[in-house]
Motif scaffolding. Structure first.
Motif, PDB file in Angstrom:
ATOM      1  N   LEU A  74      -6.891  -0.852   2.447  1.00  0.00           N
ATOM      2  CA  LEU A  74      -8.167  -1.206   1.824  1.00  0.00           C
ATOM      3  C   LEU A  74      -8.229  -0.692   0.382  1.00  0.00           C
ATOM      4  CD1 LEU A  74     -10.632  -0.486   4.780  1.00  0.00           C
ATOM      5  CD2 LEU A  74     -10.082  -2.726   3.805  1.00  0.00           C
ATOM      6  N   LEU A  75      -7.782   0.537   0.179  1.00  0.00           N
ATOM      7  CA  LEU A  75      -7.810   1.132  -1.154  1.00  0.00           C
ATOM      8  C   LEU A  75      -6.906   0.371  -2.114  1.00  0.00           C
ATOM      9  CD1 LEU A  75      -8.517   3.379  -3.168  1.00  0.00           C
ATOM     10  CD2 LEU A  75      -6.709   4.784  -2.121  1.00  0.00           C
ATOM     11  N   THR A 123       6.019  10.319   4.050  1.00  0.00           N
ATOM     12  CA  THR A 123       4.785   9.517   4.110  1.00  0.00           C
ATOM     13  C   THR A 123       3.817  10.108   5.127  1.00  0.00           C
ATOM     14  OG1 THR A 123       5.818   7.975   5.692  1.00  0.00           O
ATOM     15  CG2 THR A 123       5.891   7.362   3.367  1.00  0.00           C
ATOM     16  N   GLN A 124       4.330  10.527   6.279  1.00  0.00           N
ATOM     17  CA  GLN A 124       3.456  11.105   7.302  1.00  0.00           C
ATOM     18  C   GLN A 124       2.815  12.401   6.812  1.00  0.00           C
ATOM     19  OE1 GLN A 124       2.448   9.667  10.183  1.00  0.00           O
ATOM     20  NE2 GLN A 124       3.558   7.933   9.317  1.00  0.00           N
ATOM     21  N   THR A 125       3.575  13.207   6.093  1.00  0.00           N
ATOM     22  CA  THR A 125       3.037  14.461   5.560  1.00  0.00           C
ATOM     23  C   THR A 125       1.901  14.199   4.575  1.00  0.00           C
ATOM     24  OG1 THR A 125       5.135  15.619   5.831  1.00  0.00           O
ATOM     25  CG2 THR A 125       3.594  16.536   4.237  1.00  0.00           C
ATOM     26  N   THR A 169      -3.244   4.576   7.394  1.00  0.00           N
ATOM     27  CA  THR A 169      -2.632   3.432   6.704  1.00  0.00           C
ATOM     28  C   THR A 169      -3.670   2.335   6.454  1.00  0.00           C
ATOM     29  OG1 THR A 169      -1.883   2.528   8.830  1.00  0.00           O
ATOM     30  CG2 THR A 169      -0.320   3.888   7.601  1.00  0.00           C
ATOM     31  N   ASP A 170      -4.610   2.163   7.377  1.00  0.00           N
ATOM     32  CA  ASP A 170      -5.675   1.170   7.157  1.00  0.00           C
ATOM     33  C   ASP A 170      -6.520   1.550   5.940  1.00  0.00           C
ATOM     34  OD1 ASP A 170      -4.936  -0.465   9.244  1.00  0.00           O
ATOM     35  OD2 ASP A 170      -6.342   0.417  10.674  1.00  0.00           O
ATOM     36  N   TYR A 198       0.824  -1.221   0.000  1.00  0.00           N
ATOM     37  CA  TYR A 198       0.000   0.000   0.000  1.00  0.00           C
ATOM     38  C   TYR A 198       0.854   1.265   0.000  1.00  0.00           C
ATOM     39  CZ  TYR A 198       0.987   0.949   4.925  1.00  0.00           C
ATOM     40  OH  TYR A 198       1.622   1.245   6.094  1.00  0.00           O
ATOM     41  N   GLU A 199       2.104   1.158   0.473  1.00  0.00           N
ATOM     42  CA  GLU A 199       2.991   2.322   0.492  1.00  0.00           C
ATOM     43  C   GLU A 199       3.283   2.831  -0.912  1.00  0.00           C
ATOM     44  OE1 GLU A 199       6.498   1.748   3.033  1.00  0.00           O
ATOM     45  OE2 GLU A 199       5.412   0.091   3.964  1.00  0.00           O
ATOM     46  N   ALA A 200       3.031   1.981  -1.923  1.00  0.00           N
ATOM     47  CA  ALA A 200       3.239   2.412  -3.312  1.00  0.00           C
ATOM     48  C   ALA A 200       2.347   3.592  -3.662  1.00  0.00           C
ATOM     49  CB  ALA A 200       2.973   1.245  -4.267  1.00  0.00           C
TER      50      ALA A 200
END
Length: 249
Positions: free
Chosen positions: A102-103, A86-88, A97-98, A60-62
């Protein structure tokens, strides 16, 4: 007679060369958050994504990685400030992140529903790996991955590789790789266990668990890792670097 070896394999970067599919899915999913990404993905971003793929732990980080690339972040920028970036992005988009997990899974499901053959083609196994897995006893190996299990199953079945669902430990179980390996080690008392993984941080997380000392740690040199990772492994003994030919043989 020596004890049989129980193999635990990571999936992406060890069994499956999924980088292109992950990049495309990440771009498609990002378009559902950021309207300016609802266009065809520039092909030049594929190579850029491959270069940053080693820093990505879970698929999902992609979504966030493709946003960074689309926004013009350089490879160096991403490596040097990945966590902060990533946090920004999460804060700017007001998603968790959840939400992204899902997305990402939903975007893959939609692609498969629309064109399964294309999706499978974008997830090739590394050369010779299918033959290697066919030659293993069905009860001698597991998949230990951060990928959602249904996608692992689809790719294995498409390559006529039979592995029971209960032998695939993926994102769905919400377990760390050390936790999975601890459970497997308890199930296979007295047997040798090898864990083959392409991400050095994942191997280090196993290495830090005293109860997992019996597990032989193998580093897949053909996977998604960096020159620095390879050099670090070459300089020590607890983690063994393995090239693809060595794995196949």
């Amino acid at each position: 007679m020596s004890n049989p070896i129980i193999h635990a394999f990571d999936f992406d970067g060890v069994i499956c060369d999924s980088a292109v599919e992950t990049a495309i899915t990440g771009w498609k999913a990002a378009g559902r958050i950021w309207p300016d990404m609802q266009t065809a993905m520039p092909e030049t971003l594929i190579d850029s994504f491959r270069r940053i793929r080693p820093i990505i732990e879970t698929g999902y980080e992609a979504i966030l990685a493709m946003r960074m690339l689309q926004q013009g972040d350089t490879i160096g920028d991403i490596y040097n400030g990945y966590t902060d970036r990533t946090q920004t992005l999460l804060q700017q988009a007001q998603v968790s992140t959840d939400d992204l997990k899902l997305l990402f899974g939903d975007t893959r499901d939609q692609w498969i529903a629309e064109n399964r053959d294309e999706w499978i083609a974008m997830n090739p196994l590394f050369p010779g790996v299918a033959k290697k897995l066919h030659a293993l006893e069905a009860d001698s190996w597991y998949i230990v991955t951060t990928k959602q299990e249904r996608f692992v199953s689809k790719i294995l079945r498409a390559n006529d590789i039979k592995l029971a669902d209960e032998r695939i430990f993926g994102l769905d179980r919400n377990m760390s790789k050390p936790a999975v390996l601890t459970g497997l080690l308890a199930q296979h008392t007295g047997q040798n266990m090898h864990f083959l993984e392409d991400r050095l941080p994942a191997l280090k997380s196993v290495q830090q668990q005293p109860g997992l000392k019996p597990v032989k740690l193998l580093f897949a040199l053909w996977g998604y890792n960096t020159r620095e990772d390879k050099a670090e492994v070459a300089a020590q003994r607890d983690i063994v670097g393995l090239n693809l030919e060595g794995f196949l043989n």
